[in-house]
Scaffold this motif. Structure first.
Motif, mmCIF file in Angstrom:
data_model
loop_
_atom_site.group_PDB
_atom_site.id
_atom_site.type_symbol
_atom_site.label_atom_id
_atom_site.label_comp_id
_atom_site.label_asym_id
_atom_site.label_seq_id
_atom_site.Cartn_x
_atom_site.Cartn_y
_atom_site.Cartn_z
ATOM 1 N N VAL A 47 6.945 49.847 1.212
ATOM 2 C CA VAL A 47 7.879 48.730 1.070
ATOM 3 C C VAL A 47 7.284 47.485 1.729
ATOM 4 O O VAL A 47 7.294 46.386 1.144
ATOM 5 C CB VAL A 47 9.257 49.068 1.685
ATOM 6 C CG1 VAL A 47 10.170 47.846 1.697
ATOM 7 C CG2 VAL A 47 9.916 50.219 0.935
ATOM 8 N N LEU A 48 6.733 47.644 2.913
ATOM 9 C CA LEU A 48 6.120 46.528 3.629
ATOM 10 C C LEU A 48 4.941 45.957 2.857
ATOM 11 O O LEU A 48 4.784 44.742 2.757
ATOM 12 C CB LEU A 48 5.685 46.977 5.028
ATOM 13 C CG LEU A 48 4.984 45.933 5.882
ATOM 14 C CD1 LEU A 48 5.858 44.705 6.090
ATOM 15 C CD2 LEU A 48 4.565 46.548 7.206
ATOM 16 N N ARG A 49 4.124 46.816 2.285
ATOM 17 C CA ARG A 49 2.971 46.362 1.491
ATOM 18 C C ARG A 49 3.433 45.491 0.328
ATOM 19 O O ARG A 49 2.881 44.414 0.072
ATOM 20 C CB ARG A 49 2.167 47.556 0.973
ATOM 21 C CG ARG A 49 0.897 47.163 0.219
ATOM 22 C CD ARG A 49 0.252 48.360 -0.455
ATOM 23 N NE ARG A 49 1.070 48.890 -1.538
ATOM 24 C CZ ARG A 49 1.156 48.350 -2.756
ATOM 25 N NH1 ARG A 49 0.482 47.272 -3.055
ATOM 26 N NH2 ARG A 49 1.917 48.894 -3.677
ATOM 27 N N CYS A 50 4.453 45.941 -0.378
ATOM 28 C CA CYS A 50 4.994 45.160 -1.502
ATOM 29 C C CYS A 50 5.548 43.828 -1.017
ATOM 30 O O CYS A 50 5.329 42.791 -1.658
ATOM 31 C CB CYS A 50 6.072 45.956 -2.226
ATOM 32 S SG CYS A 50 5.476 47.409 -3.105
ATOM 33 N N LEU A 51 6.246 43.841 0.092
ATOM 34 C CA LEU A 51 6.795 42.609 0.662
ATOM 35 C C LEU A 51 5.679 41.624 0.970
ATOM 36 O O LEU A 51 5.749 40.448 0.590
ATOM 37 C CB LEU A 51 7.582 42.935 1.929
ATOM 38 C CG LEU A 51 8.082 41.749 2.752
ATOM 39 C CD1 LEU A 51 9.177 41.002 2.002
ATOM 40 C CD2 LEU A 51 8.581 42.221 4.100
ATOM 41 N N LYS A 52 4.639 42.085 1.636
ATOM 42 C CA LYS A 52 3.538 41.209 2.035
ATOM 43 C C LYS A 52 2.796 40.640 0.834
ATOM 44 O O LYS A 52 2.296 39.517 0.887
ATOM 45 C CB LYS A 52 2.573 41.965 2.947
ATOM 46 C CG LYS A 52 3.163 42.208 4.321
ATOM 47 C CD LYS A 52 2.432 43.202 5.174
ATOM 48 C CE LYS A 52 0.990 43.016 5.346
ATOM 49 N NZ LYS A 52 0.387 43.990 6.287
ATOM 50 N N LYS A 53 2.747 41.385 -0.270
ATOM 51 C CA LYS A 53 2.049 40.916 -1.460
ATOM 52 C C LYS A 53 2.939 40.030 -2.344
ATOM 53 O O LYS A 53 2.470 39.490 -3.340
ATOM 54 C CB LYS A 53 1.522 42.097 -2.266
ATOM 55 C CG LYS A 53 0.359 42.784 -1.591
ATOM 56 C CD LYS A 53 -0.263 43.800 -2.506
ATOM 57 C CE LYS A 53 -1.549 44.285 -1.866
ATOM 58 N NZ LYS A 53 -2.496 44.730 -2.854
ATOM 59 N N GLY A 54 4.205 39.927 -1.992
ATOM 60 C CA GLY A 54 5.103 39.084 -2.771
ATOM 61 C C GLY A 54 5.820 39.813 -3.892
ATOM 62 O O GLY A 54 6.507 39.182 -4.693
ATOM 63 N N TYR A 55 5.691 41.121 -3.953
ATOM 64 C CA TYR A 55 6.375 41.910 -4.975
ATOM 65 C C TYR A 55 7.765 42.283 -4.441
ATOM 66 O O TYR A 55 8.039 43.427 -4.092
ATOM 67 C CB TYR A 55 5.574 43.154 -5.332
ATOM 68 C CG TYR A 55 4.237 42.839 -5.968
ATOM 69 C CD1 TYR A 55 4.174 42.323 -7.255
ATOM 70 C CD2 TYR A 55 3.044 43.053 -5.292
ATOM 71 C CE1 TYR A 55 2.955 42.023 -7.847
ATOM 72 C CE2 TYR A 55 1.815 42.754 -5.875
ATOM 73 C CZ TYR A 55 1.784 42.239 -7.148
ATOM 74 O OH TYR A 55 0.584 41.945 -7.735
ATOM 75 N N LEU A 56 8.635 41.284 -4.393
ATOM 76 C CA LEU A 56 9.915 41.462 -3.728
ATOM 77 C C LEU A 56 10.860 42.377 -4.493
ATOM 78 O O LEU A 56 11.600 43.152 -3.890
ATOM 79 C CB LEU A 56 10.555 40.101 -3.475
ATOM 80 C CG LEU A 56 9.696 39.142 -2.638
ATOM 81 C CD1 LEU A 56 10.426 37.826 -2.428
ATOM 82 C CD2 LEU A 56 9.280 39.758 -1.332
ATOM 83 N N LYS A 57 10.852 42.305 -5.813
ATOM 84 C CA LYS A 57 11.701 43.220 -6.594
ATOM 85 C C LYS A 57 11.244 44.659 -6.409
ATOM 86 O O LYS A 57 12.062 45.554 -6.214
ATOM 87 C CB LYS A 57 11.711 42.845 -8.072
ATOM 88 C CG LYS A 57 12.620 43.783 -8.877
ATOM 89 C CD LYS A 57 12.764 43.384 -10.303
ATOM 90 C CE LYS A 57 13.658 44.267 -11.127
ATOM 91 N NZ LYS A 57 14.167 45.488 -10.587
ATOM 92 N N THR A 58 9.946 44.881 -6.439
ATOM 93 C CA THR A 58 9.410 46.230 -6.238
ATOM 94 C C THR A 58 9.740 46.725 -4.833
ATOM 95 O O THR A 58 10.144 47.878 -4.658
ATOM 96 C CB THR A 58 7.888 46.255 -6.475
ATOM 97 O OG1 THR A 58 7.626 45.789 -7.797
ATOM 98 C CG2 THR A 58 7.318 47.649 -6.315
#
Length: 86
Positions: A47-58
C-alpha cells in the motif's frame, strides 16, 4: 491509474513507515503468528509503495481489502489522502 498531482506526503510516508515497523508480535507468539504479522507488513508496504508512486486508487483498493486490524495501522492522514483521491 496514476494520479498526476503534486502532494507533499513526506510526513505521511514517515508515519506510515513507523507504523509498519511497529506492527509485529511481541515475541511471545508462535511461528504461525509471526508469519501472519510478516504478511501483514508486506501488505502494508505494498500500500505504501503504491502511495509513494502516486497510484492512489490502487493503494486505496489494496488497503480496503486488508483485515480491519491491519487497516488500523494506516495513519489517518494517509487514509484522508487515499479517500479524497481515489
Amino acid at each position: 491509474m496514476k494520479i498526476n498531482i503534486e502532494l507533499d506526503i513526506t510526513k505521511e510516508v514517515e508515519q506510515f513507515n513507523d507504523s509498519i515497523a511497529a506492527w509485529k508480535d511481541n515475541g511471545e507468539g508462535d511461528i504461525n503468528l509471526k508469519k501472519v504479522y510478516a504478511q501483514d507488513r508486506k501488505d502494508l508496504r505494498e500500500v505504501l509503495r503504491c502511495l509513494k508512486k502516486g497510484y492512489l486508487k490502487t493503494a486505496y483498493d489494496r488497503a480496503s481489502f486488508l483485515d480491519s486490524i491491519v487497516r488500523g495501522q494506516i495513519p489517518d492522514s494517509v487514509w484522508k489522502i487515499l479517500e479524497y483521491n481515489h
